[in-house]
Scaffold this motif. Structure first.
Motif, PDB file in Angstrom:
ATOM      1  N   VAL A  93       0.871  -1.175   0.000  1.00 60.92           N
ATOM      2  CA  VAL A  93       0.000   0.000   0.000  1.00 60.92           C
ATOM      3  C   VAL A  93       0.909   1.227   0.000  1.00 60.92           C
ATOM      4  O   VAL A  93       1.627   1.474   0.961  1.00 60.92           O
ATOM      5  N   VAL A  94       0.887   1.963  -1.110  1.00 61.37           N
ATOM      6  CA  VAL A  94       1.821   3.092  -1.261  1.00 61.37           C
ATOM      7  C   VAL A  94       1.056   4.414  -1.294  1.00 61.37           C
ATOM      8  O   VAL A  94       0.055   4.543  -2.002  1.00 61.37           O
ATOM      9  N   LEU A  95       1.513   5.352  -0.502  1.00 60.36           N
ATOM     10  CA  LEU A  95       0.974   6.717  -0.490  1.00 60.36           C
ATOM     11  C   LEU A  95       2.068   7.644  -0.987  1.00 60.36           C
ATOM     12  O   LEU A  95       3.205   7.561  -0.512  1.00 60.36           O
ATOM     13  N   VAL A 176       8.110  11.936   1.329  1.00 55.40           N
ATOM     14  CA  VAL A 176       7.841  11.945  -0.115  1.00 55.40           C
ATOM     15  C   VAL A 176       6.811  10.867  -0.457  1.00 55.40           C
ATOM     16  O   VAL A 176       5.801  11.122  -1.099  1.00 55.40           O
ATOM     17  N   ASP A 177       7.096   9.648  -0.011  1.00 57.15           N
ATOM     18  CA  ASP A 177       6.154   8.539  -0.188  1.00 57.15           C
ATOM     19  C   ASP A 177       6.526   7.430   0.785  1.00 57.15           C
ATOM     20  O   ASP A 177       7.573   7.491   1.434  1.00 57.15           O
ATOM     21  N   PHE A 178       5.663   6.432   0.887  1.00 54.77           N
ATOM     22  CA  PHE A 178       5.965   5.291   1.764  1.00 54.77           C
ATOM     23  C   PHE A 178       5.097   4.107   1.387  1.00 54.77           C
ATOM     24  O   PHE A 178       4.074   4.252   0.719  1.00 54.77           O
ATOM     25  N   LYS A 179       5.564   2.946   1.852  1.00 53.39           N
ATOM     26  CA  LYS A 179       4.843   1.693   1.608  1.00 53.39           C
ATOM     27  C   LYS A 179       4.424   1.096   2.947  1.00 53.39           C
ATOM     28  O   LYS A 179       5.216   1.056   3.895  1.00 53.39           O
ATOM     29  N   THR A 200      11.430   1.723   3.738  1.00 53.38           N
ATOM     30  CA  THR A 200      10.070   1.672   3.178  1.00 53.38           C
ATOM     31  C   THR A 200       9.451   3.062   2.955  1.00 53.38           C
ATOM     32  O   THR A 200       8.283   3.165   2.582  1.00 53.38           O
ATOM     33  N   CYS A 201      10.236   4.107   3.233  1.00 53.30           N
ATOM     34  CA  CYS A 201       9.757   5.496   3.024  1.00 53.30           C
ATOM     35  C   CYS A 201      10.791   6.242   2.188  1.00 53.30           C
ATOM     36  O   CYS A 201      11.980   5.939   2.283  1.00 53.30           O
ATOM     37  N   ARG A 202      10.355   7.242   1.449  1.00 52.72           N
ATOM     38  CA  ARG A 202      11.309   8.220   0.912  1.00 52.72           C
ATOM     39  C   ARG A 202      11.246   9.449   1.801  1.00 52.72           C
ATOM     40  O   ARG A 202      10.147   9.972   2.053  1.00 52.72           O
ATOM     41  N   LEU A 203      12.411   9.876   2.262  1.00 54.03           N
ATOM     42  CA  LEU A 203      12.498  11.007   3.189  1.00 54.03           C
ATOM     43  C   LEU A 203      13.546  11.981   2.694  1.00 54.03           C
ATOM     44  O   LEU A 203      14.703  11.593   2.455  1.00 54.03           O
TER      45      LEU A 203
HETATM   46  P1  TMP Z   1       8.283   3.104  -5.823  1.00 57.19           P
HETATM   47  O1  TMP Z   1       8.341   4.541  -6.212  1.00 57.19           O
HETATM   48  O2  TMP Z   1       9.511   2.333  -6.219  1.00 57.19           O
HETATM   49  O3  TMP Z   1       7.028   2.433  -6.308  1.00 57.19           O
HETATM   50  O4  TMP Z   1       8.246   3.048  -4.223  1.00 57.19           O
HETATM   51  C1  TMP Z   1       7.245   3.705  -3.489  1.00 57.19           C
HETATM   52  C2  TMP Z   1       7.547   3.599  -2.007  1.00 57.19           C
HETATM   53  O5  TMP Z   1       7.483   2.255  -1.574  1.00 57.19           O
HETATM   54  C3  TMP Z   1       8.939   4.086  -1.624  1.00 57.19           C
HETATM   55  O6  TMP Z   1       8.825   4.801  -0.395  1.00 57.19           O
HETATM   56  C4  TMP Z   1       9.741   2.847  -1.397  1.00 57.19           C
HETATM   57  C5  TMP Z   1       8.718   1.840  -0.975  1.00 57.19           C
HETATM   58  N1  TMP Z   1       9.001   0.503  -1.468  1.00 57.19           N
HETATM   59  C6  TMP Z   1       9.130  -0.541  -0.564  1.00 57.19           C
HETATM   60  O7  TMP Z   1       9.043  -0.353   0.637  1.00 57.19           O
HETATM   61  N2  TMP Z   1       9.369  -1.781  -1.054  1.00 57.19           N
HETATM   62  C7  TMP Z   1       9.476  -2.055  -2.375  1.00 57.19           C
HETATM   63  O8  TMP Z   1       9.692  -3.201  -2.764  1.00 57.19           O
HETATM   64  C8  TMP Z   1       9.321  -0.961  -3.298  1.00 57.19           C
HETATM   65  C9  TMP Z   1       9.441  -1.194  -4.778  1.00 57.19           C
HETATM   66  C10 TMP Z   1       9.081   0.293  -2.800  1.00 57.19           C
END
Ligand code: TMP
Ligand code: ASP
Length: 250
Positions: A93-95, A176-179, A200-203
């Motif tokens: 689940v990505v925001l 920025v985003d997170f999963k 699991t986050c972009r910061l």
């Molecule tokens: P993405 O831009 O590569 O789709 O990633 C979106 C967000 O999800 C980013 O914060 C990194 C995280 N992510 C994971 O935690 N595990 C993964 O396998 C991937 C591809 C992204």
């Protein structure tokens, strides 16, 4: 130090799960192993497991205080936590608050574009299929969750986004985003599981304008920028300081 755990139940890329002698509770060990691009790139980064475990613990505690249910129970050692046993839904689940990563590779949206309201993306968590992006129709056909559960997942993920964005902003960090990974606990409640960390986050560091230097997350590893553990250490430092203070983030 290793807690007194039972047999290994599951080993993933960055964590191991062990049984415990408490009903419905398991131990999670955060490993130093780091992978990207579906394990094509691998490294062992000293201290990463400890930093991610403690950052996650702090963020789970914050979410709990703000009324968001999580699987987190307690820290058990510096890179171990005790969590509730949950049945994890195989969804990533990505925001996204700011365009980056796969969004910019797959669409003409430029990196850095502010996304308001945040973009909600669901991926099917399956390494063999390369974690494909799902449409609502595909999700429905796959029968992984009901329409009502999907709505609940989105609501919970957006609430997590509100709490984390506001908390991290005060630390001069842009989320920025997170999963997230979500699951159902033994009582059938939907809870946040897995981890919330620079893996699991972009910061991005708001104190820095250079587009590479400001990155404080796993993109440093993905893009070979160096200083990965140092960046995680900076997140750890800011989060830990704030974690011990009383707060109200809405
Ligand atoms: P993405 O831009 O590569 O789709 O990633 C979106 C967000 O999800 C980013 O914060 C990194 C995280 N992510 C994971 O935690 N595990 C993964 O396998 C991937 C591809 C992204
Ligand atoms: N989860 C990815 C992997 O399988 C890593 C990432 O890009 O976050 O290696």
């Amino acid at each position: 130090m290793t807690p007194d755990h039972g047999p290994l139940l599951y080993e993933g890329k960055a964590k191991r799960v062990f049984s415990s002698d408490q009903a419905n509770m398991v131990f999670v060990e955060f490993k130093n192993d780091t992978t990207a691009f579906n394990s094509l790139k691998r490294a062992e980064l000293e201290n990463k497991g400890r930093l991610n475990c403690q950052i996650s613990a702090c963020l789970f505690e914050l979410l709990e205080k703000e009324g968001v249910p999580t699987h987190y129970q307690a820290l058990a050692a510096e890179n171990w936590m005790m969590v509730e046993l949950v049945e994890v839904i195989p969804l990533e689940v990505v925001l996204r608050n700011v365009a980056a990563g796969s969004l910019c590779k797959q669409t003409p949206i430029a990196e850095g574009t502010v996304l308001s309201p945040a973009l909600f993306d669901l991926y099917f968590k399956d390494d063999n299929l390369g974690d494909p992006l799902l449409t609502e129709d595909r999700l429905e056909r796959m029968g992984l969750v009901t329409v009502e559960q999907r709505r609940h997942i989105e609501k919970l993920a957006r609430r997590v986004n509100t709490v984390l964005t506001s908390f991290l902003e005060r630390l001069d960090l842009t989320l920025v985003d997170f999963k997230l990974e979500l699951g159902f606990n033994q009582a059938g409640a939907l809870v946040v599981a897995d981890e919330i960390s620079p893996d699991t986050c972009r910061l991005w560091d708001m104190r820095i304008t250079d587009p590479q230097d400001r990155i404080l997350d796993k993109d440093r590893f993905r893009k070979d920028l160096g200083g990965v553990v140092e960046a995680y250490g900076e997140i750890h430092k800011r989060v830990q300081e704030a974690c011990s203070k009383p707060r109200n983030y809405n």
